[in-house]
Design a protein around this motif. Structure first.
Motif, mmCIF file in Angstrom:
data_model
loop_
_atom_site.group_PDB
_atom_site.id
_atom_site.type_symbol
_atom_site.label_atom_id
_atom_site.label_comp_id
_atom_site.label_asym_id
_atom_site.label_seq_id
_atom_site.Cartn_x
_atom_site.Cartn_y
_atom_site.Cartn_z
ATOM 1 N N ARG A 1 -31.496 15.397 -16.351
ATOM 2 C CA ARG A 1 -32.282 16.435 -15.693
ATOM 3 C C ARG A 1 -31.779 16.573 -14.268
ATOM 4 O O ARG A 1 -31.637 15.575 -13.562
ATOM 5 N N THR A 2 -31.513 17.785 -13.851
ATOM 6 C CA THR A 2 -31.053 17.997 -12.481
ATOM 7 C C THR A 2 -32.247 18.138 -11.545
ATOM 8 O O THR A 2 -33.397 18.227 -11.981
ATOM 9 N N ALA A 3 -31.945 18.164 -10.266
ATOM 10 C CA ALA A 3 -32.975 18.505 -9.290
ATOM 11 C C ALA A 3 -33.320 19.988 -9.424
ATOM 12 O O ALA A 3 -32.582 20.766 -10.029
ATOM 13 N N TRP A 4 -34.468 20.368 -8.858
ATOM 14 C CA TRP A 4 -34.794 21.786 -8.710
ATOM 15 C C TRP A 4 -34.155 22.257 -7.408
ATOM 16 O O TRP A 4 -34.457 21.737 -6.332
ATOM 17 N N TYR A 5 -33.259 23.241 -7.531
ATOM 18 C CA TYR A 5 -32.565 23.770 -6.357
ATOM 19 C C TYR A 5 -33.253 25.043 -5.888
ATOM 20 O O TYR A 5 -33.624 25.901 -6.696
ATOM 21 N N VAL A 6 -33.405 25.159 -4.580
ATOM 22 C CA VAL A 6 -34.031 26.330 -3.975
ATOM 23 C C VAL A 6 -32.943 27.122 -3.265
ATOM 24 O O VAL A 6 -32.276 26.605 -2.362
ATOM 25 N N LEU B 1 -33.489 14.930 5.004
ATOM 26 C CA LEU B 1 -33.761 16.208 5.667
ATOM 27 C C LEU B 1 -33.293 17.320 4.735
ATOM 28 O O LEU B 1 -32.095 17.513 4.524
ATOM 29 N N TYR B 2 -34.252 18.043 4.161
ATOM 30 C CA TYR B 2 -33.954 19.015 3.109
ATOM 31 C C TYR B 2 -33.925 20.430 3.679
ATOM 32 O O TYR B 2 -34.808 20.824 4.450
ATOM 33 N N THR B 3 -32.902 21.201 3.263
ATOM 34 C CA THR B 3 -32.780 22.594 3.678
ATOM 35 C C THR B 3 -32.389 23.445 2.480
ATOM 36 O O THR B 3 -31.359 23.176 1.847
ATOM 37 N N PRO B 4 -33.179 24.464 2.115
ATOM 38 C CA PRO B 4 -32.753 25.381 1.045
ATOM 39 C C PRO B 4 -31.445 26.066 1.420
ATOM 40 O O PRO B 4 -31.190 26.347 2.596
ATOM 41 N N GLN B 5 -30.609 26.329 0.419
ATOM 42 C CA GLN B 5 -29.292 26.910 0.652
ATOM 43 C C GLN B 5 -29.332 28.427 0.500
ATOM 44 O O GLN B 5 -30.126 28.968 -0.268
ATOM 45 N N ARG B 6 -28.445 29.091 1.219
ATOM 46 C CA ARG B 6 -28.393 30.554 1.196
ATOM 47 C C ARG B 6 -27.050 31.026 0.654
ATOM 48 O O ARG B 6 -25.999 30.558 1.085
ATOM 49 N N CYS C 1 -35.578 34.597 -3.339
ATOM 50 C CA CYS C 1 -35.658 33.133 -3.346
ATOM 51 C C CYS C 1 -35.901 32.688 -4.782
ATOM 52 O O CYS C 1 -36.841 33.159 -5.432
ATOM 53 N N VAL C 2 -35.049 31.786 -5.267
ATOM 54 C CA VAL C 2 -35.101 31.381 -6.672
ATOM 55 C C VAL C 2 -34.988 29.863 -6.767
ATOM 56 O O VAL C 2 -34.203 29.238 -6.050
ATOM 57 N N PHE C 3 -35.782 29.268 -7.664
ATOM 58 C CA PHE C 3 -35.681 27.852 -8.013
ATOM 59 C C PHE C 3 -34.864 27.750 -9.307
ATOM 60 O O PHE C 3 -35.124 28.490 -10.264
ATOM 61 N N ILE C 4 -33.912 26.811 -9.346
ATOM 62 C CA ILE C 4 -33.034 26.658 -10.508
ATOM 63 C C ILE C 4 -33.032 25.196 -10.939
ATOM 64 O O ILE C 4 -32.922 24.284 -10.112
#
Length: 668
Positions: free
Chosen positions: A441-446, A284-289, A425-428
Motif C-alpha cells: 500500500r502506498t502513501a496517500w499523495y496530495v 515536515l510535509y508539503t503537498p506537491q504542485r 487538488c487531488v489525493f492519490i
C-alpha cells in the motif's frame, strides 16, 4: 546511514510564538508521537490543542483482557472507550497539559479509513461493528451525536483550525501502517485544503509523526539514551525529518505519562516504551504542485512508451519503501518502488514502478479523491495484463475510458480528469495484491494540478493493445475510404480483411503500433516498424500471405480478381523498389490515419512525434516514409516534422514521394 536532515542534526525549535493543533487517532498516540512536543509547548507557553479522533473502542484484545471476555456487547466497548479517555487525560496531566486543551471527537476506532474512502456523506453513514453505532455514542464528543461520515470529521477539524489558528498542524505520517492514522492524515489535509479553497488565508506548516511501521522503532523496549531515527526503508524517500530534543525532565515525564495507559501497557509495554528516547521525530510535509504542463508547447506522454519520457516531461516522482515486509520480498512485482504523476488539461497520468517484473495475476487498485465540492472519488482496479474496472457504489464494472499498459516493471495509465470534476487538488493512493493477498500500500499523495474542467476531447497516446486492433482497422477504413473504394472497384472495404492485416502488423512488431484515444475510443493510429525486413519475414514464414489468398478464394473478403491483382501488383512494385533502392533505411512510417472529424487538431503531429521518439530510443539514425504527391496535408505534416523528399517512385496507381528524416545529432 540516516536521512540527510536527521544526520545533519536538523532540529525542531519551539518558541512562544508557535501554536499547535495535534491530531491523535487513538487514546495514546498523542503521548507516543508528540509527548515531547506537548511538554515543550507547555514550557514555552504556546497555544495548543490536542484532538483525539477516536476513543480506541475497537481494541478487542485490550478490552477482552480487562473484561475477561473476547466477545463483548456494544455497551462494554463504549465503557472501555471512556476508560481510555481517562488514561489519556491522566497521561497528558503528567505532561502538564490542562483538560481544557484536550477534545475527544468520538469517531469509530478502526473505521476512519472506511469513512475516508466510502462513507463520506451523512446519507451514507458508517456503522461500527463494535459499538453498533452510526453516530457518536459519547456524551463528551466535540460534536454531540456526530454522524459517522467523512464530511463530519472534516467539519470538526475545520472548526478546530479556525478557532485556534495554529502555526503547526501535527498529524500522523501518511506512511503509517495503521489505517486510522493514514485516514487522520487525509482528513486533516483535506480540511485544510478545503478551507484554503474557501478563502481561508492563515498559513500553517504540517508536521507528521510516525507510530506504526513494521518492527520500528528498533530495538524495542526502554532505551532513553538512544536517538530515534526513521525506519531503514524510509532512507531513500528524501523526506525532511526534524528532531525535537526536549529538556531532560521531559523524558521522565513522557515515561510516566506512558505508564498511565494501563490497558495498553499490559499488552504492548515494550512497543510503547520504545518511544522514550532522546528525541521525537517529525516529518515536515508539503503537498506537491504539478505546473507548466498545459499550453500549446505541451508534449503528451506516451502510455507504454519510453520510461525516460516521464522524467523529460517533468513528471513528479515519489519513491516508496521497498522490501520492508516478507510478502514484499517474495512478491517483488507487486512491491511499488516509485509513483510518477503528470497531468494535462484532459488527463492525470500515473506510472507505478515495481521492484520486479509485473506478473499476469497481479491486481492493482488505484483511488483518486478530489478536494472539490462536491467531493469526487474514483476507484479503479487493474487486472494484469489488460482488464480495468471502475467502482460505482458497491459494484465494479469494466470500462474503456481508462488507458493503461503493463510493460516489464511498469504499469502506466491515463485517467480522465472529468471524473474528478477537474479538481485542482487531488489525493492519490495505490495498493497491490495477488489474488486475495494484499502485498503493498502506498502513501496517500496530495497534489496540486493545473485547473481544468476535464476536457474529454483531449487525446491520450499509447502503445496499442491487441484488443484495440478492430478499432484501428475502423479508423484506417474511415480515413482512407475513397482510396480503398477505388482499389476495390467501388465496393465497400471488408473490415475482417483490414483487421487481419493489422493483426499481422501488430504480431510482427507490437510496439510499432501507436494509438490516440479520446472518450475511450481510438481516433488515430500510426504504424512505424523498426525493421521492414522483419515485417516481410513474418508475412512469409507465418503464412499470412497464403492465409489472405485462401480467405479471398473462399469469398471471405468479397472483392474482385481485378482488385486483388491491383493490390498484388502494388506490393510487387513495393518489393522491387525495396530491393533496388539506393536509400537503405529499415525504419519506416508505413501507415498513419486519423478520423476525419478529428483532423486539424494536432493528433497526427503527436503520433508522428511519438513514433520518432521511439526510433531515437531504439538507436535509429534515419526514418523513411512514402506519401502521395497530392496528399497536401500529409506533406505539410511530414515537412514540419523534418522530413525531406529524396526521390520519386511509382506503382499502378501513380507516384510516391520518398521522404527521409535524419535523426543523428538532433533533438526535438
Amino acid at each position: 546511514m540516516m536521512p540527510k536532515a536527521v544526520e545533519a542534526g536538523a532540529r525542531l525549535q519551539v518558541s512562544h510564538r508557535d501554536s499547535f493543533l495535534i491530531l491523535a487517532p487513538h487514546c495514546d498516540d498523542e503521548t507516543i508521537g508528540t509527548g515531547f512536543l506537548i511538554s515543550e509547548a507547555v514550557r514555552c507557553g504556546c497555544r495548543f490543542r490536542v484532538a483525539v479522533v477516536t476513543n480506541g473502542d475497537a481494541y478487542v484484545y485490550a478490552a477482552g483482557t480487562r473484561y475477561k471476555r473476547l466477545r463483548l456487547p456494544p455497551e462494554k466497548h463504549i465503557e472501555f472507550a471512556y476508560l481510555r479517555q481517562k488514561e489519556s487525560l491522566a497521561a497528558l496531566q503528567q505532561l502538564k497539559c490542562s483538560r481544557e486543551d484536550v477534545v475527544f471527537l468520538g469517531y469509530p476506532d478502526r473505521g476512519l479509513m472506511a469513512m475516508w474512502r466510502e462513507a463520506w456523506e451523512p446519507d451514507h453513514l458508517y456503522r461500527s461493528p463494535f459499538t453498533r453505532a452510526d453516530h457518536s455514542p459519547y456524551h463528551n464528543s466535540y460534536t454531540s451525536r456526530a454522524p459517522y461520515c467523512g464530511r463530519s470529521v472534516v467539519d470538526d477539524i475545520q472548526k478546530l483550525i479556525v478557532s485556534l489558528k495554529p502555526s503547526y498542524l501535527v498529524v500522523p505520517h501518511p506512511r503509517d501502517a495503521h489505517g486510522d492514522h493514514v485516514a487522520t492524515f487525509c482528513f486533516a489535509i483535506y480540511a485544510w485544503q478545503e478551507l484554503r479553497r474557501q478563502g481561508y488565508r492563515h498559513e500553517m506548516k504540517i508536521l507528521a509523526y510516525l507510530v506504526h511501521r513494521g518492527t520500528w522503532p528498533y530495538p524495542r523496549g526502554l532505551h532513553p539514551g538512544r536517538t530515534l531515527a526513521p525506519p531503514l526503508s524510509f532512507y531513500r524517500l528524501n523526506e525532511n525529518w526534524l528532531s525535537l530534543y526536549p529538556q531532560n525532565n521531559a523524558i521522565t515525564a513522557k515515561y510516566r505519562a506512558l505508564q498511565q495507559y494501563k490497558s495498553q501497557m499490559s499488552l504492548q509495554s515494550r512497543f510503547l516504551l520504545s518511544f522514550v528516547r532522546k528525541n521525537e521525530l517529525f516529518c515536515l510535509y508539503t503537498p506537491q504542485r504539478i505546473s507548466g504542463l498545459v499550453g500549446p508547447e505541451h508534449k503528451s506522454i506516451l502510455i507504454g512508451g519510453n520510461t525516460a519520457d516521464w522524467s523529460e516531461k517533468q513528471a513528479l516522482s515519489f519513491p516508496e519503501p521497498v522490501k520492508d515486509t516478507i510478502t514484499r520480498n517474495v512478491e517483488q512485482g507487486a512491491d511499488v518502488r516509485t509513483i510518477s504523476v503528470h497531468a494535462d488539461m484532459g488527463y492525470i497520468y500515473l506510472q507505478l514502478e515495481t521492484n520486479g517484473r509485473i506478473a499476469g495475476d497481479f491486481v492493482f487498485t488505484i483511488q483518486l479523491v478530489s478536494c472539490s465540492k462536491p467531493r469526487r472519488s474514483l476507484q479503479l482496479r487493474f487486472i494484469v495484463p489488460d482488464k480495468v474496472y471502475m467502482k460505482s457504489g458497491h459494484l465494479w464494472y469494466a470500462t474503456k475510458e481508462i488507458v493503461f499498459k503493463v510493460r516489464g516493471k511498469y504499469l502506466e495509465m491515463a485517467v480522465p480528469r472529468r471524473h474528478l470534476a477537474g479538481a485542482g487538488c487531488v489525493f492519490i493512493y495505490a495498493e497491490t495484491g495477488r489474488g486475495r493477498l494484499m502485498v503493498d500500500r502506498t502513501a496517500w499523495y496530495v497534489l496540486f494540478l493545473p485547473s481544468s474542467a476535464g476536457d474529454s476531447t483531449v487525446p491520450v497516446y499509447a502503445t496499442a493493445h491487441r484488443k484495440e486492433i478492430p478499432e484501428v482497422a475502423t479508423v484506417f477504413c474511415r480515413a482512407f475510404l475513397p482510396e480503398i473504394r477505388r482499389v476495390l472497384d467501388g465496393r465497400e472495404p471488408s473490415l475482417p480483411m483490414l483487421t487481419s492485416l493489422f493483426e499481422f502488423l501488430y504480431t510482427a512488431e507490437p510496439g510499432a503500433l501507436l494509438v490516440a484515444k479520446a472518450d475511450g475510443q481510438v481516433i488515430g493510429y500510426i504504424y512505424a516498424p523498426a525493421s521492414l525486413r522483419h515485417l516481410w519475414k513474418t508475412a512469409f514464414l507465418r503464412g499470412y500471405i497464403l492465409r489472405w489468398v485462401g480467405y479471398w478464394l473462399i469469398g471471405r473478403y468479397r472483392f474482385s480478381f481485378h482488385a486483388l491483382r491491383t493490390i498484388l501488383m502494388d506490393k510487387l512494385y513495393f518489393v522491387h523498389h525495396a530491393l533496388k533502392d539506393d536509400i537503405e533505411i529499415d525504419q519506416r512510417i508505413l501507415s498513419l490515419g486519423v478520423l476525419p472529424e478529428r483532423r486539424g487538431q494536432g493528433v497526427a503531429q503527436e503520433l508522428v512525434r511519438h513514433a520518432l521518439e521511439r526510433f531515437r530510443t531504439l538507436g535509429a539514425e534515419q526514418v523513411r516514409l512514402e506519401v502521395r504527391p497530392d496528399n497536401k496535408p500529409a506533406l505539410h505534416l511530414y515537412r514540419k516534422a523534418g522530413f525531406t523528399v529524396k526521390k520519386v517512385i511509382g506503382d499502378t496507381r501513380g507516384e510516391w514521394l520518398v521522404m527521409v528524416k535524419n535523426l543523428r545529432h538532433e533533438g526535438d
